[in-house]
Scaffold this active site. Sequence first.
Site, PDB file in Angstrom:
ATOM      1  N   GLY A 157     -63.034 -26.012   9.217  1.00  0.00           N
ATOM      2  CA  GLY A 157     -61.575 -25.862   9.342  1.00  0.00           C
ATOM      3  C   GLY A 157     -60.914 -26.973   8.548  1.00  0.00           C
TER       4      GLY A 157
ATOM      5  N   THR B  12     -59.117 -27.232   5.918  1.00  0.00           N
ATOM      6  CA  THR B  12     -57.804 -27.190   5.281  1.00  0.00           C
ATOM      7  C   THR B  12     -56.711 -26.881   6.297  1.00  0.00           C
ATOM      8  OG1 THR B  12     -58.234 -24.904   4.680  1.00  0.00           O
ATOM      9  CG2 THR B  12     -58.678 -26.572   3.005  1.00  0.00           C
TER      10      THR B  12
ATOM     11  N   TYR C 206     -65.401 -21.674  18.856  1.00  0.00           N
ATOM     12  CA  TYR C 206     -66.355 -22.756  19.133  1.00  0.00           C
ATOM     13  C   TYR C 206     -67.774 -22.258  19.380  1.00  0.00           C
ATOM     14  CZ  TYR C 206     -62.622 -26.187  19.866  1.00  0.00           C
ATOM     15  OH  TYR C 206     -61.564 -27.031  19.703  1.00  0.00           O
TER      16      TYR C 206
ATOM     17  N   LEU D  49     -56.999 -40.820  24.172  1.00  0.00           N
ATOM     18  CA  LEU D  49     -57.926 -41.898  24.505  1.00  0.00           C
ATOM     19  C   LEU D  49     -58.208 -42.795  23.307  1.00  0.00           C
ATOM     20  CD1 LEU D  49     -60.408 -40.031  26.843  1.00  0.00           C
ATOM     21  CD2 LEU D  49     -58.462 -41.466  27.435  1.00  0.00           C
ATOM     22  N   GLY D  50     -57.773 -42.357  22.108  1.00  0.00           N
ATOM     23  CA  GLY D  50     -57.933 -43.203  20.933  1.00  0.00           C
ATOM     24  C   GLY D  50     -56.703 -44.045  20.675  1.00  0.00           C
TER      25      GLY D  50
ATOM     26  N   GLU E  80     -41.159 -35.296  24.089  1.00  0.00           N
ATOM     27  CA  GLU E  80     -41.154 -34.842  22.702  1.00  0.00           C
ATOM     28  C   GLU E  80     -39.782 -34.327  22.329  1.00  0.00           C
ATOM     29  OE1 GLU E  80     -44.943 -32.843  21.292  1.00  0.00           O
ATOM     30  OE2 GLU E  80     -44.855 -32.203  23.374  1.00  0.00           O
TER      31      GLU E  80
ATOM     32  N   ASP F 224     -51.067 -27.823  27.923  1.00  0.00           N
ATOM     33  CA  ASP F 224     -51.048 -28.417  26.588  1.00  0.00           C
ATOM     34  C   ASP F 224     -51.231 -29.940  26.635  1.00  0.00           C
ATOM     35  OD1 ASP F 224     -50.831 -28.342  23.798  1.00  0.00           O
ATOM     36  OD2 ASP F 224     -48.688 -28.772  23.855  1.00  0.00           O
TER      37      ASP F 224
ATOM     38  N   HIS G 104     -54.123 -35.124  28.397  1.00  0.00           N
ATOM     39  CA  HIS G 104     -53.695 -36.485  28.049  1.00  0.00           C
ATOM     40  C   HIS G 104     -53.198 -37.273  29.265  1.00  0.00           C
ATOM     41  CE1 HIS G 104     -54.084 -34.758  24.197  1.00  0.00           C
ATOM     42  NE2 HIS G 104     -52.838 -34.348  24.018  1.00  0.00           N
TER      43      HIS G 104
END
Length: 819
Positions: free
Chosen positions: A64, A66, A181, A238-239, A275, A294, A299
Amino acid sequence: MQSFIELGCVGNRSCSVLCQRMLKVVWAALLLMANVCVQRVQANESQEAKGAPKLGHVSVVIVGATGDLAKKYLWQGFFHLYANQVSSGYTFSFYGGGLSPKDKAAPILFEALKRVSCPRDLSEERCALVKEQFLKLAEYRQLKTVEDYQALGKHLSEHPKGEGIAEAGRLFYLSVPAFAYADVAEKINASCRPAEGVWLRVVLEKPFGHDFSSAQLLSAQLASSLRDEEMYRIDHYLGKQVVSKILPFRRENSKHLDPIWNKHHIERVEIVLKETLDAKGRIPFYDQYGVIRDVIQNHLTEVLTLLTMGLPANLSDAKEVLKNKLKIFSALEHLESHCAVIGQYKSYNEEVEQELNKTKGHYSLTPTFAGIMVYINMAQYEGMPIILTSGKMLDERLGYARILFKNDIFCVQKHDSVHCKPKQIIFYFGHGALQYPAILVSKNLFKPDLMDTEWKEVTEQKDINVLGMPISNYYILTPMVQREAYAELISQIFQGRKDSFISAENLLASWGFWTPLLHSLAKAPPRIYPGGVENGNMLDFKLLGRKVTFANDALVFINQDFTGGSGGQSFQVMQGKYRNNDMVSAWSEELIVRLADDLQAAAEKAVRESGRFHLALSGGSSPLALFQRLAQHQYTFPWRDTHVWMVDERCVPLTELDSNFRTVHDHLLQHVKMPYFNIHPMPVQMNQRLCVEEDGGALLYEREISQLVNGSRFHFVLLGVGHDGHTASLFPGSKLEAHGNSLVALTESPAKPHQRMSLTLRAINRAQKVAILTMGKSKHELITQLSRVKDKPNSWPVTGIHPTSGTLVWYIDYDALLG
Ligand SMILES: *[C@@H]1O[C@H](CO)[C@@H](O)[C@H](O)[C@H]1NC(C)=O
Ligand SMILES: *[C@@H]1O[C@H](CO)[C@@H](O)[C@H](O)[C@H]1NC(C)=O
Ligand SMILES: *[C@@H]1O[C@H](CO)[C@@H](O)[C@H](O)[C@H]1NC(C)=O
Ligand SMILES: *[C@@H]1O[C@H](CO)[C@@H](O)[C@H](O)[C@H]1NC(C)=O
Ligand SMILES: *[C@@H]1O[C@H](CO)[C@@H](O)[C@H](O)[C@H]1NC(C)=O
């Protein structure tokens, strides 16, 4: 991290400034350093030339390649990985995979690759060089058929061999829709699995399912192709630097935090992701997910666990982190629809009509905003609200978690002095007024320790407000260098670190927690909001006990069709007769208000006359609204002098969700303050078994009633009535005469073996007041029928209710009365 010596010698400007300063300070030192620098440059170059220690070859495949995510973050992240590892001894090749043929997609891929930017600590010169190498190492491959994957697998093995390098690992990043997946994973397992001793890591992006069962299915499908240790499920939150700092911060400051990290000191926790964007362009995905699936299920829930979990002894031990997270999941209190408020921005529905090609008049109920209150059932946090909220089309883009502490200082003067201010810790993920990620600690709390060289304290700052407080009220910590979440996580994947990834168990625990709420909200109409600053305070919500409601009733744009046109705008309460007894009727909400008021009047009268009020309550679903209403009478109702008895009980342990006592407890008793001695659950469980005649539970309850209730006459008995005419747990066809003079009996429902314990007709008819509450359209048929039948208690037990020297009132809402 690189030292400034390495940085300085590539010839960038910060070096020369640094060097000049040094020059002025100590000549000798400069000479020494210059020497070191020259040696380093040479070492570096010769190292690259000879390719010094060969650690092996790593192949990176983005499936995936692009797509939007790849273009925006992934190539950038992998470029940083490459730039940081270029002289580490590893060699790399990068493959961008996709369904399109090479001649179409390759130019798009290279456009994206050309746009990557260098890490800040790389000089321009060096950057250009590294980038050129990177572009040479990347190629596009069509990955569509089994043959494509077979060819890739073959290439991945042969390519390093050709270069005379051993293979170290293969990293596949699946940036494809979740439905693909399982298929891609299967092809990887079949054709691209490396030889023994070479690692395989496969990275997956959310969504990992849609609810518990779909997540379980997906997990099982993936498990047939990949081992758990090979899968890296990304939650990019988490990053984020501040999110990944939560546990270390808690550890580093534990001497300050340990005494206050609990329900006694924390007023509440807020985890917020706001947002400004809408869902345009993503509707086919978004409309099936909505805001909870979502961003909240993943998160915000991850942040919640990081804030509340027990600190693992080793913060980077993925197993220990997982174990402690799971403890939190298993202690989260079950969510019901009244724990949440939901909204939808006004133009959303139009976007759905357009993107999903729906006809006018289609109404999507998908929430784009949600505010949810969560409690953790652990001694440390019991009763401490945790608010999770997120929405699209809000006034600003901002993410944070705030721990608001109670402030026990009473300020008599000088209200702007620091100890009069709110005490809080804010994990500020980014954006918003502050513009940089940071951890803020109120100055009246403590000065945080800074034990990490990658973070610094911010001392000079512009005078801005953060969440309504001037920034000068906080100690502020921020990372030395800001790093993109994806780059951070990609680097961890490369290192094989799993502590910041979502394991299958973690994932299922989270879905297990959210799925019941999602189901109970499936048909709930969201509040429609205009979007942006115009929302004003219409999305503000407040906490009422265990309930969340919008704080502001004004200005609700409810679509006509949501209300079903019931037009029930009459607030009148009607009095009348039903089966020769008094009847009160109204729309359900007013009816409940009226019944709660009547109950309170009866309670006050009884307490005035005899010092106590004996109330017998039924289980089932119809009195829930009444219980919730009564819970709001927590300060005015004479709860201290009230005894609560049960009309009937199911033969299940009292802790089970379908226990009547549990219902009364959860919806009423836990919200009001009354002595434990005044609460009288039915003894259905004795000698570690349920409702066994010989254990004499019924007799025991009867004795308790006779001892405490004057003349065994309850002041108030609340009943419901079932579709078959049963009331309490007295079912049609059971021999009511057989109860004789007993007040309590074991009975059987038609759906055996569900046994019950119940007050008998005799006990009920001795009461001073009996109320029968009946609500909802589904009861209309029954109410019509009952109005016609004569007293036949054995086939219609409710017709046997005739208080001997008390009164009976029917409370019937308009839906049940009029259909
Ligand atoms: C040495 O290699 C590292 C890693 O690629 C790089 O960051 C650094 O700039 C290099 N130093 C010199 C002097 O080229
Ligand atoms: C991968 O494929 C092989 C056969 O090609 C199969 O035996 C194995 O169960 C699959 N799954 C895993 C996790 O290895
Ligand atoms: C902590 O766990 C990591 C990952 O399992 C391990 O590499 C590290 O050695 C551990 N540290 C200590 C101090 O045990
Ligand atoms: C939209 O739906 C209509 C009727 O259902 C159909 O004729 C039309 O081709 C559809 N348009 C698109 C873009 O799918
Ligand atoms: C018990 O009830 C009787 C009449 O039913 C009444 O006369 C008596 O005062 C009551 N006792 C108490 C303590 O309320």
